[in-house]
Enzyme design. Structure first.
Site, PDB file in Angstrom:
ATOM      1  N   ASP A  71       0.810  -1.216   0.000  1.00 14.61           N
ATOM      2  CA  ASP A  71       0.000   0.000   0.000  1.00 14.61           C
ATOM      3  C   ASP A  71       0.845   1.267   0.000  1.00 14.61           C
ATOM      4  OD1 ASP A  71       0.907  -0.587   2.568  1.00 14.61           O
ATOM      5  OD2 ASP A  71      -1.087  -0.900   3.415  1.00 14.61           O
ATOM      6  N   ASN A 140      -7.728  -2.785  14.359  1.00  9.24           N
ATOM      7  CA  ASN A 140      -9.117  -3.106  14.000  1.00  9.24           C
ATOM      8  C   ASN A 140      -9.200  -4.308  13.050  1.00  9.24           C
ATOM      9  OD1 ASN A 140      -8.166  -2.083  11.622  1.00  9.24           O
ATOM     10  ND2 ASN A 140      -9.597  -0.360  11.490  1.00  9.24           N
ATOM     11  N   HIS A 142      -7.472  -4.736  10.244  1.00  5.78           N
ATOM     12  CA  HIS A 142      -7.216  -4.504   8.816  1.00  5.78           C
ATOM     13  C   HIS A 142      -5.948  -5.215   8.359  1.00  5.78           C
ATOM     14  CE1 HIS A 142      -4.932  -0.464   9.680  1.00  5.78           C
ATOM     15  NE2 HIS A 142      -4.040  -1.397   9.461  1.00  5.78           N
ATOM     16  N   GLU A 147      -9.906  -2.016   5.409  1.00  2.00           N
ATOM     17  CA  GLU A 147     -10.520  -1.781   6.704  1.00  2.00           C
ATOM     18  C   GLU A 147     -11.717  -2.718   6.888  1.00  2.00           C
ATOM     19  OE1 GLU A 147      -8.962   0.017   8.695  1.00  2.00           O
ATOM     20  OE2 GLU A 147      -8.249   1.904   7.858  1.00  2.00           O
TER      21      GLU A 147
HETATM   22  C1  F6R Z   1       1.366  -1.421   6.082  1.00  2.00           C
HETATM   23  C2  F6R Z   1       0.107  -2.146   6.241  1.00  2.00           C
HETATM   24  C3  F6R Z   1      -0.710  -2.037   7.470  1.00  2.00           C
HETATM   25  C4  F6R Z   1       0.084  -2.372   8.739  1.00  2.00           C
HETATM   26  C5  F6R Z   1      -0.797  -2.277   9.976  1.00  2.00           C
HETATM   27  C6  F6R Z   1      -0.011  -2.462  11.252  1.00  2.00           C
HETATM   28  O1  F6R Z   1       1.940  -1.661   4.821  1.00  2.00           O
HETATM   29  O2  F6R Z   1      -0.277  -2.796   5.325  1.00  2.00           O
HETATM   30  O3  F6R Z   1      -1.811  -2.904   7.385  1.00  2.00           O
HETATM   31  O4  F6R Z   1       0.610  -3.659   8.638  1.00  2.00           O
HETATM   32  O5  F6R Z   1      -1.432  -1.028  10.018  1.00  2.00           O
HETATM   33  O6  F6R Z   1       0.889  -1.408  11.401  1.00  2.00           O
HETATM   34  P1  F6R Z   1       2.043  -1.429  12.516  1.00  2.00           P
HETATM   35  O7  F6R Z   1       2.994  -2.499  12.115  1.00  2.00           O
HETATM   36  O8  F6R Z   1       2.673  -0.060  12.418  1.00  2.00           O
HETATM   37  O9  F6R Z   1       1.375  -1.692  13.803  1.00  2.00           O
END
Ligand code: F6R
Length: 257
Positions: A71, A140, A142, A147
């Protein structure tokens, strides 16, 4: 929960990172032209540090490999310090022998973002699909920026971020107002097509999301729960992220010391 999910619980986050990095290193040694799917955020930083060390020690090379990131924020160009392209350059790509043209991150500043999403999907296909995908998980549930409520067949697309995600990610920005409200993300359908997936989670703030993903029926309230419908999926957790799992789930986990 499908019993094809492999769950590993590490004593701490460092051990979890080492375990995931070793998996990536092995896969790379087995298939030097491997197509890797990569994630950003706090969780994989230790994995990338380990991979850089393994590269520096001469144990692995990325010369023939190709990478696709999950992403990118809409509106942040490659030179923006909070863009995911910038994150990947500074945490991994600048320190290894990967060719610049072999690393792909969705384009957050394209004039025709829909076309660039379709191009991203085609590009993944043209390399034969993703062999090994690394995922984190949001508080959450995701995965990438899909989401809760996202379509389990979704493809690379532009999405609105939820307040929960904006607030969680604001720790990387000067203020919450600077966090982009939209992102380009691979869809859940895109992710599920990867040949193998490793989801890594560390910290108590992920414990609820992990328990929901692994226990109970797959459903769109927890995008990560769709992962349990497939084969070749491994969850690598630290003890904190595993702390809300029920007894029966814990009993079928592998411990990593
Ligand atoms: C980032 C991504 C997000 C993160 C998630 C957890 O490329 O795809 O889904 O993996 O938001 O983020 P952290 O590791 O910062 O807790």
């Amino acid at each position: 929960m499908s019993h094809s999910v492999e769950i590993r619980i590490a004593s701490d986050a460092d051990t979890a990172s080492k375990n995931v990095a070793e998996e990536f290193a092995k896969a790379l040694q087995l298939k030097p032209s491997i197509v890797l799917g990569l994630a950003t955020g706090g969780t994989p930083v230790g994995v990338y540090q380990q991979l850089v060390s393994l590269y520096q020690a001469g144990k692995i090379s990325f010369q023939q490999c190709t990478t696709f990131n999950l992403d990118e924020y809409v509106g942040l160009g490659p030179d923006h310090p909070q863009s995911y392209r910038y994150f990947m350059q500074t945490n991994l790509f600048d320190h290894i022998d990967i060719a610049a043209g072999q690393t792909f991150v969705p384009d957050g500043v394209s004039n025709s973002i829909q076309d660039s999403c379709a191009d991203y999907e085609e590009k993944i296909q043209s390399f034969g699909g993703i062999d090994l995908q690394l995922l984190g998980i949001g508080e959450n549930g995701h995965i990438a920026f899909n989401e809760p409520g996202s379509d389990s067949n979704g493809r690379t697309n532009v999405v609105d971020l939820t307040e929960n995600t904006i607030s969680a990610n604001s720790r990387f920005f000067e203020s919450i107002e600077e966090v982009p409200r939209q992102a380009v993300t691979m869809g859940i359908g895109t992710i599920l097509e990867s040949k193998r997936i490793i989801l890594m989670a560390t910290g108590r703030n992920k414990a609820e999301a992990i328990a929901r993903a692994l226990e109970g029926e797959p459903g769109d309230d927890s995008p990560a729960s769709f992962l349990t419908t497939r084969e070749n999926i491994t969850f690598v957790l630290d003890q904190d992220a595993a702390s809300r799992l029920s007894g029966p789930t814990i009993r079928r986990t592998k411990e990593i010391l």
